[in-house]
Write a protein that holds these residues in place. Structure first.
Motif: not given
Length: 212
Positions: A193-206, A210-212
């Motif tokens: 299991d791979r789950l990633a947070y990508i920063k969009v702005n100061e208040d929101y993370w997408k 991800l495929s292993p």
């Protein structure tokens, strides 16, 4: 030899990681995992691999996480190889691997120096020998032999005899402000299991899986 290395393998079966397990902020999620690592009795769960860019090549070493607030904080000699790398390119990576929990956390972010007050405060919590060592070591520079360090240590111990050791200007902290944080949980058959947070702005993370 190569055959023996290729046969080193472990099956990961402890837990899974689902989107519903995650909060909206990766720093809070990291804090949760870190507390679980502490509760598990792992030795130095704060050990992390710091990656920097050195003469166009990535280079890495182990450093210790010392605090977590708006970023991941560690302390070092600013004139060291990693300090000079960060001065030229503050984009760095951090990796935690907790084998016993079958977990890994990868961070990509921007390293910035902590305030002098923060560096002073942490420096005063260090053992006195480590404080002396911060003055003695010209970290990453070539020295002739071990005796060079021992002589310098004796000189610094005499200099600070009977008084508190002050922090040298070339020593202090960095805070890595994350832009990307990936949580990895080992699963059977290498279908991790791979789950990633990508920063969009100061208040929101997408959050993305991800495929292993």
């Amino acid at each position: 030899m190569n055959h023996k290395i290729a046969n080193i393998r472990s099956e990961y079966t402890l837990k899974g990681l689902h989107e519903s397990d995650l909060g909206s902020n990766p720093l809070l999620q990291f804090s949760k995992w870190f507390e679980e690592a502490l509760a598990s009795g792992l030795e130095e769960p704060n050990a992390m691999v710091l990656g920097t860019i050195h003469h166009q090549f990535p280079t890495s070493r182990i450093v210790l996480l010392k605090d977590l607030d708006s970023g991941f904080k560690f302390f070092t000699n600013y004139m060291s190889s990693k300090g000079r790398d960060i001065e030229k390119n503050p984009r760095v990576s951090l990796t935690f691997f907790w084998k016993e929990l079958e977990r890994q956390v990868r961070i990509e972010g921007i390293a910035e120096k902590t305030s002098e007050v923060e560096s002073d405060e942490y420096f005063q919590t260090r053992p006195r020998g480590s404080q002396i060592g911060a003055w003695v070591s010209k970290q990453s520079s070539v020295i002739e032999n071990r005796e060079v360090l021992e002589k310098a240590t004796q000189e610094m111990e005499m200099k600070f005899a009977g008084v508190p050791v002050t922090r040298p200007e070339h020593w202090g902290g960095y805070r890595v402000i994350p832009q990307y944080v990936e949580f990895w949980q080992g699963r059977p058959s290498r279908l991790h299991d791979r789950l990633a947070y990508i920063k969009v702005n100061e208040d929101y993370w997408k959050i993305e899986r991800l495929s292993p």
